[in-house]
Design a protein around this motif. Sequence first.
Motif, PDB file in Angstrom:
ATOM      1  N   VAL A  75       0.871  -1.172   0.000  1.00 54.41           N
ATOM      2  CA  VAL A  75       0.000   0.000   0.000  1.00 54.41           C
ATOM      3  C   VAL A  75       0.909   1.223   0.000  1.00 54.41           C
ATOM      4  N   PRO A  76       0.733   2.167  -0.925  1.00 51.75           N
ATOM      5  CA  PRO A  76       1.602   3.346  -0.965  1.00 51.75           C
ATOM      6  C   PRO A  76       1.438   4.226   0.267  1.00 51.75           C
ATOM      7  N   VAL A  77       2.537   4.843   0.675  1.00 52.09           N
ATOM      8  CA  VAL A  77       2.558   5.723   1.842  1.00 52.09           C
ATOM      9  C   VAL A  77       3.118   7.083   1.438  1.00 52.09           C
ATOM     10  N   LEU A  78       2.337   8.131   1.666  1.00 55.52           N
ATOM     11  CA  LEU A  78       2.783   9.508   1.449  1.00 55.52           C
ATOM     12  C   LEU A  78       2.981  10.138   2.816  1.00 55.52           C
ATOM     13  N   MET A  79       4.212  10.526   3.115  1.00 47.10           N
ATOM     14  CA  MET A  79       4.515  11.051   4.442  1.00 47.10           C
ATOM     15  C   MET A  79       4.454  12.582   4.447  1.00 47.10           C
ATOM     16  N   LEU A  80       3.837  13.131   5.479  1.00 47.25           N
ATOM     17  CA  LEU A  80       3.774  14.572   5.690  1.00 47.25           C
ATOM     18  C   LEU A  80       4.715  14.919   6.837  1.00 47.25           C
ATOM     19  N   THR A  81       5.521  15.939   6.651  1.00 55.31           N
ATOM     20  CA  THR A  81       6.461  16.301   7.705  1.00 55.31           C
ATOM     21  C   THR A  81       6.683  17.800   7.755  1.00 55.31           C
ATOM     22  N   SER A 111      -2.592  17.014  -4.417  1.00 58.40           N
ATOM     23  CA  SER A 111      -3.392  16.310  -5.411  1.00 58.40           C
ATOM     24  C   SER A 111      -2.510  15.614  -6.439  1.00 58.40           C
ATOM     25  N   ALA A 112      -1.470  16.317  -6.895  1.00 61.92           N
ATOM     26  CA  ALA A 112      -0.569  15.743  -7.895  1.00 61.92           C
ATOM     27  C   ALA A 112       0.142  14.512  -7.346  1.00 61.92           C
ATOM     28  N   ARG A 113       0.575  14.570  -6.087  1.00 57.37           N
ATOM     29  CA  ARG A 113       1.288  13.438  -5.488  1.00 57.37           C
ATOM     30  C   ARG A 113       0.370  12.228  -5.331  1.00 57.37           C
ATOM     31  N   VAL A 114      -0.856  12.467  -4.864  1.00 56.66           N
ATOM     32  CA  VAL A 114      -1.801  11.373  -4.675  1.00 56.66           C
ATOM     33  C   VAL A 114      -2.110  10.700  -6.013  1.00 56.66           C
ATOM     34  N   LYS A 115      -2.403  11.498  -7.034  1.00 58.31           N
ATOM     35  CA  LYS A 115      -2.715  10.933  -8.345  1.00 58.31           C
ATOM     36  C   LYS A 115      -1.521  10.203  -8.928  1.00 58.31           C
ATOM     37  N   ALA A 116      -0.316  10.730  -8.697  1.00 57.07           N
ATOM     38  CA  ALA A 116       0.899  10.076  -9.196  1.00 57.07           C
ATOM     39  C   ALA A 116       1.104   8.723  -8.530  1.00 57.07           C
ATOM     40  N   LEU A 117       0.859   8.649  -7.229  1.00 56.42           N
ATOM     41  CA  LEU A 117       1.018   7.374  -6.518  1.00 56.42           C
ATOM     42  C   LEU A 117       0.040   6.326  -7.047  1.00 56.42           C
ATOM     43  N   PHE A 118      -1.183   6.724  -7.315  1.00 53.56           N
ATOM     44  CA  PHE A 118      -2.150   5.754  -7.829  1.00 53.56           C
ATOM     45  C   PHE A 118      -1.848   5.366  -9.270  1.00 53.56           C
ATOM     46  N   ARG A 119      -1.309   6.303 -10.058  1.00 55.10           N
ATOM     47  CA  ARG A 119      -0.885   5.927 -11.410  1.00 55.10           C
ATOM     48  C   ARG A 119       0.204   4.874 -11.339  1.00 55.10           C
ATOM     49  N   ARG A 120       1.103   5.028 -10.365  1.00 55.87           N
ATOM     50  CA  ARG A 120       2.194   4.070 -10.238  1.00 55.87           C
ATOM     51  C   ARG A 120       1.683   2.724  -9.746  1.00 55.87           C
ATOM     52  N   VAL A 121       0.713   2.747  -8.826  1.00 53.92           N
ATOM     53  CA  VAL A 121       0.117   1.486  -8.369  1.00 53.92           C
ATOM     54  C   VAL A 121      -0.514   0.740  -9.539  1.00 53.92           C
ATOM     55  N   ALA A 162       9.543  -0.118  -2.712  1.00 53.53           N
ATOM     56  CA  ALA A 162       8.803  -0.148  -3.972  1.00 53.53           C
ATOM     57  C   ALA A 162       9.358   0.866  -4.963  1.00 53.53           C
ATOM     58  N   ARG A 163       9.678   2.061  -4.477  1.00 55.68           N
ATOM     59  CA  ARG A 163      10.191   3.101  -5.365  1.00 55.68           C
ATOM     60  C   ARG A 163      11.594   2.751  -5.874  1.00 55.68           C
ATOM     61  N   GLU A 164      12.422   2.199  -4.999  1.00 61.40           N
ATOM     62  CA  GLU A 164      13.771   1.801  -5.405  1.00 61.40           C
ATOM     63  C   GLU A 164      13.710   0.715  -6.475  1.00 61.40           C
ATOM     64  N   PHE A 165      12.786  -0.219  -6.302  1.00 62.57           N
ATOM     65  CA  PHE A 165      12.646  -1.274  -7.309  1.00 62.57           C
ATOM     66  C   PHE A 165      12.249  -0.674  -8.649  1.00 62.57           C
ATOM     67  N   ASP A 166      11.252   0.216  -8.638  1.00 65.67           N
ATOM     68  CA  ASP A 166      10.800   0.838  -9.889  1.00 65.67           C
ATOM     69  C   ASP A 166      11.925   1.619 -10.556  1.00 65.67           C
ATOM     70  N   LEU A 167      12.711   2.317  -9.753  1.00 61.28           N
ATOM     71  CA  LEU A 167      13.813   3.104 -10.289  1.00 61.28           C
ATOM     72  C   LEU A 167      14.864   2.202 -10.920  1.00 61.28           C
TER      73      LEU A 167
END
Length: 233
Positions: A75-81, A111-121, A162-167
């Motif tokens: 499940v993708p995780v977007l961290m806020l800091t 919005s852009a980050r959320v949509k990008a994560l789902f495109r990648r999923v 997951a991101r490292e694998f895709d890269l």
Amino acid sequence: MTRNVLIIEDNQSIADLVRMQVVDLGMTPLLCDRGDTGLARFREGGIDLVILDLMLPGLDGLAVCREIRAGSGYVPVLMLTAKTTELDRVLGLEMGADDYLTKPFSVAELSARVKALFRRVDAMAGAADQAREEGELQVPGLTMDPARRRVFVKDREVELTAREFDLLWHFASQPGRVFSRTQLLDKVWGYNHEGYEHTVNTHINRLRGKIETDPSQPEFIETVWGVGYRFRE
């Protein structure tokens, strides 16, 4: 099918802002204001994305992210800091976060980050189907199994996010081709915001630390000075 977004954020105004944006994107928001209760809700299942604050009562965001990644499935995780140091970003990525946003952030960027994560999923799901037909990718010293998302370097299995694998897959499947940081942001991350090239640098450095015998003299991912990176032919 409606996607469920778990928002774990103890700042009420920020949580409301994120919730409204998730609704505007046609998704269902689920809110928790503590790390421990947020993790418990995640474990109940049915979550398609986690938007996770770093500083939380009960259990901090890094610990929550680590527990999420310790489970089965992805499940993708977007961290806020609110923190902006490189160390904080690296720690979040090391625990398995797919991306991060530093407060304050704009609604458009969220919005852009959320949509990008789902495109990648969705792309990952398609790649897994294709991989079952095409099989492994092998180059001297490196084997990648995209169906099981496993990587072996000189017969030693390496754990990648997951991101490292895709890269790495993006590089290894196109050896010799040079990619700029902006191209990598667009193709691997799914967005391209000016000033976020350091995200690519951070991931490249962490990836080299895992797959290279000597990261200062890489065998696989080379730096093309003034341009970007390429996978050695």
